[in-house]
Design a protein around this motif. Structure first.
Motif, mmCIF file in Angstrom:
data_model
loop_
_atom_site.group_PDB
_atom_site.id
_atom_site.type_symbol
_atom_site.label_atom_id
_atom_site.label_comp_id
_atom_site.label_asym_id
_atom_site.label_seq_id
_atom_site.Cartn_x
_atom_site.Cartn_y
_atom_site.Cartn_z
ATOM 1 N N UNK A 471 0.823 -1.199 -0.040
ATOM 2 C CA UNK A 471 0.047 -0.011 0.073
ATOM 3 C C UNK A 471 0.783 1.249 -0.080
ATOM 4 N N UNK A 472 2.186 1.298 0.016
ATOM 5 C CA UNK A 472 3.094 2.145 -0.121
ATOM 6 C C UNK A 472 2.843 3.263 1.031
ATOM 7 N N UNK A 473 2.765 4.519 0.558
ATOM 8 C CA UNK A 473 2.671 5.571 1.573
ATOM 9 C C UNK A 473 1.191 5.337 2.418
ATOM 10 N N UNK A 474 0.295 4.677 1.945
ATOM 11 C CA UNK A 474 -0.928 4.672 2.438
ATOM 12 C C UNK A 474 -1.008 3.493 3.425
ATOM 13 N N UNK A 475 -0.008 2.639 3.534
ATOM 14 C CA UNK A 475 0.090 1.346 4.143
ATOM 15 C C UNK A 475 0.111 1.779 5.767
ATOM 16 N N UNK A 476 -0.409 0.679 6.308
ATOM 17 C CA UNK A 476 -0.188 0.736 7.905
ATOM 18 C C UNK A 476 1.021 0.716 8.479
ATOM 19 N N UNK A 477 1.240 1.413 9.516
ATOM 20 C CA UNK A 477 2.949 1.641 10.180
ATOM 21 C C UNK A 477 2.678 1.153 11.581
ATOM 22 N N UNK A 478 3.696 0.407 12.020
ATOM 23 C CA UNK A 478 4.051 0.178 13.610
ATOM 24 C C UNK A 478 5.159 1.105 13.980
ATOM 25 N N UNK A 479 5.042 1.809 15.225
ATOM 26 C CA UNK A 479 5.904 2.676 15.917
ATOM 27 C C UNK A 479 6.181 2.000 17.035
ATOM 28 N N UNK A 480 7.662 1.969 17.118
ATOM 29 C CA UNK A 480 8.332 1.541 18.297
ATOM 30 C C UNK A 480 8.972 2.510 19.202
ATOM 31 N N UNK A 481 8.573 2.874 20.555
ATOM 32 C CA UNK A 481 9.445 3.851 21.041
ATOM 33 C C UNK A 481 10.029 3.163 22.163
ATOM 34 N N UNK A 482 11.262 3.729 22.317
ATOM 35 C CA UNK A 482 12.081 3.394 23.777
ATOM 36 C C UNK A 482 12.312 4.681 24.325
ATOM 37 N N UNK A 483 12.106 4.330 25.472
ATOM 38 C CA UNK A 483 12.370 5.440 26.768
ATOM 39 C C UNK A 483 13.079 5.036 27.792
#
Length: 537
Positions: A471-483
């Motif tokens: 889906x290119x730029x319309x695709x679903x994304x996963x964000x991982x944040x390390x704190x």
């Protein structure tokens, strides 16, 4: 004692030659103190005359009163000159260090090609340099550069180079696999031969170009070497140096050698992670002994077994090196994973609990959507505590607005958030160097008047992965944040087809988890347990 091994750390010198590694004088001093607490015997700080950072380090490190011997680095005198007039050797002596390492050639090919001098002059350079150090009461360590390649090409000359250093009074003769191309069987055989030829104690210095630096170091110790050189986390040029975080526990736990005290060994993991933070170098999760996944278990059969006895799938107790066992929960997990993780959190759960089955189905559903809890322990804990009614809503987002503009060649972001905290509406705005940074700043600004402890937390890492590449730029994304709050590190996850929404989700989980951790400590900034979001039962 015969089974005592001297640990020589060169993180501050050889480690900084690794790509992306740069340390200020302050960084070096912080790391030196951490290495000293770990119990290493030598800390090689660099060349006291090569650059302003190293000059400052050697001036300031004297005030730290370390137990380890701070060691300067240099090379043998220049060809066709004298040691007394060599500026590098003079600076080493003037620095006042108790010990110094000099690198010298032991491979005839290097003598002719790199130094462009005679074999006889190279031997004189070695002898004169070490005699000079000894006349000035400096403990002298000879790093025989390219020794194993030299020995395989011309063993007689390689041994002559070692004998010259020994005859001049060198306290240690260190055999270097500088190109990192020697095999463990070769290392063992050659070190054994050298051990029979020399009286000076031997050391080993290996590089990791064949992924064998640790194995080669252990082979050299078995063959008679009594000093091992390396770096924390294996930092170093090209593929890195021998990793002391693997060498030390292997020697001490597996091979019955003594390197540091058992209590110091228990600080190995925290030392490795602290130095990775200072060096701004992300540690591989699968790094042996000290990595975040070194004692992590995911498969349901594995987890079921370790719940009965951890020896079923762990080669040592993680606590020996200051690490801990982790149970990962994912779509591959069985009930054992859920039960173990919940019990770890003090939740009342068992195999016959309907809640457990519901949670497992919920986790599988979320992972099907793209969530990944094995890399986001904090989000998983919040999910479990929410399911068991352990959490309350700390704050609620009412609205969010982001403005991103490019002005005079610079991209700026501003976030405006409206949140409800304890029934009170708070409206704040903040800028950042990107939309996520702006969101983070705005949320903190809204919450800090209620939870001052939030100022101790910062984002250490931020990763975005596209889940639906088609889906290119319309695709679903996963964000991982390390704190991190410098004492603990935690990871959270968010998923959406909108990267800002996914980032917000992971960011909120990060803040919620941080406040949950604070609730575990009584009277932190006078913020009561229930105010920080943990329900009392």
């Amino acid at each position: 004692m015969e089974n005592t091994i001297s640990i020589f750390d060169t993180t501050l010198r050889d480690g900084t030659q690794g790509e992306g590694i740069s340390l200020s004088a302050d960084d070096k001093l912080k790391i030196a103190q951490k290495l000293d607490a770990l119990g290493v015997h030598y800390i090689e700080g660099g060349n006291p005359g090569s650059n302003s950072k190293d000059i400052e380090f050697f001036q300031r490190v004297k005030g730290l009163k370390l137990n380890a011997k701070v060691t300067a680095f240099g090379s043998t005198r220049r060809k066709n000159s004298s040691a007394e007039q060599d500026s590098s050797l003079i600076r080493i002596v003037e620095s006042g260090v108790p010990a110094a390492t000099l690198v010298g050639k032991s491979w005839d090919f290097h003598v002719h090609t790199a130094l462009q001098t005679t074999l006889e002059e190279n031997l004189a350079m070695i002898y004169d340099s070490f005699a000079y150090l000894k006349r000035n009461s400096v403990e002298a360590i000879f790093d025989a550069e390219h020794f194993f390649d030299g020995y395989k090409h011309n063993p007689e000359y390689a041994l002559m180079a070692l004998r010259k250093a020994q005859d001049a009074g060198a306290n240690w003769v260190v055999l270097c696999d500088t190109n990192g191309g020697t095999l463990p069987s070769e290392i063992h055989e050659i070190v054994s031969r050298v051990r029979a030829e020399l009286t000076a104690p031997l050391g080993i210095h290996t590089h990791n170009d064949c992924e064998l630096a640790v194995a080669n170091s252990l082979a050299a110790i078995q063959a008679g070497a009594r000093q091992v050189q390396g770096t924390i986390n294996g930092y170093g040029e090209r593929c890195g140096n021998a990793n002391l975080c693997s060498i030390i526990p292997n020697l001490q736990v597996k091979m019955d050698y003594r390197c540091i005290s058992d209590e110091q060994l228990q600080t190995l993991t925290s030392t490795a992670r602290y130095i990775s933070e200072i060096a701004n170098a992300h540690m591989p999760v699968g790094q042996p002994f000290v990595g975040n996944a070194a004692f992590a278990h995911k498969g349901g059969i594995h987890v079921s077994a370790i719940m009965k006895d951890s020896k079923t799938y762990e080669h040592i107790r993680p606590e020996l090196v200051g690490n801990k066992q982790r149970i990962l929960v994912s779509e591959l997990a069985g009930q054992s994973n859920i039960i173990s993780k919940a019990q770890e959190l003090g939740l009342d759960v068992n195999a016959n609990n309907d809640k457990t089955k519901q949670i497992m189905e919920r986790i599988k559903e979320l992972e099907h959507q793209g969530y990944q809890f094995e890399g986001a322990d904090a989000s998983l804990e919040l999910l479990l505590r929410d399911a068991f009614g352990e959490m309350k809503e700390i704050f609620k987002l009412e609205s969010l607005k982001l403005i991103v503009e490019k002005n005079n060649g610079h991209m700026n972001a501003e976030a405006i958030v409206k949140v409800n905290v304890e029934g009170q509406t708070v409206y704040t705005a903040a800028e950042g160097n990107g939309p996520v940074n702006a969101l983070d700043n705005a949320l903190r600004k809204a919450l800090e008047q209620f939870y001052p402890s939030i100022n101790n937390i910062h984002l250490a890492d931020y990763k975005v992965r596209v889940i639906d590449e088609k889906d290119a730029t319309a695709g679903k994304v996963r964000v991982l944040i390390e704190s991190t709050d410098f004492n603990n590190t935690w990871s959270t996850v968010g998923v959406s087809s909108n990267v800002i929404e996914a980032s917000w989700e992971a960011l909120v989980d990060s803040i919620r988890y941080a406040l949950l951790n604070m609730a575990r400590i009584t009277n932190v900034h006078d913020e009561p347990r229930e105010q920080l979001g943990l329900v009392n039962h």
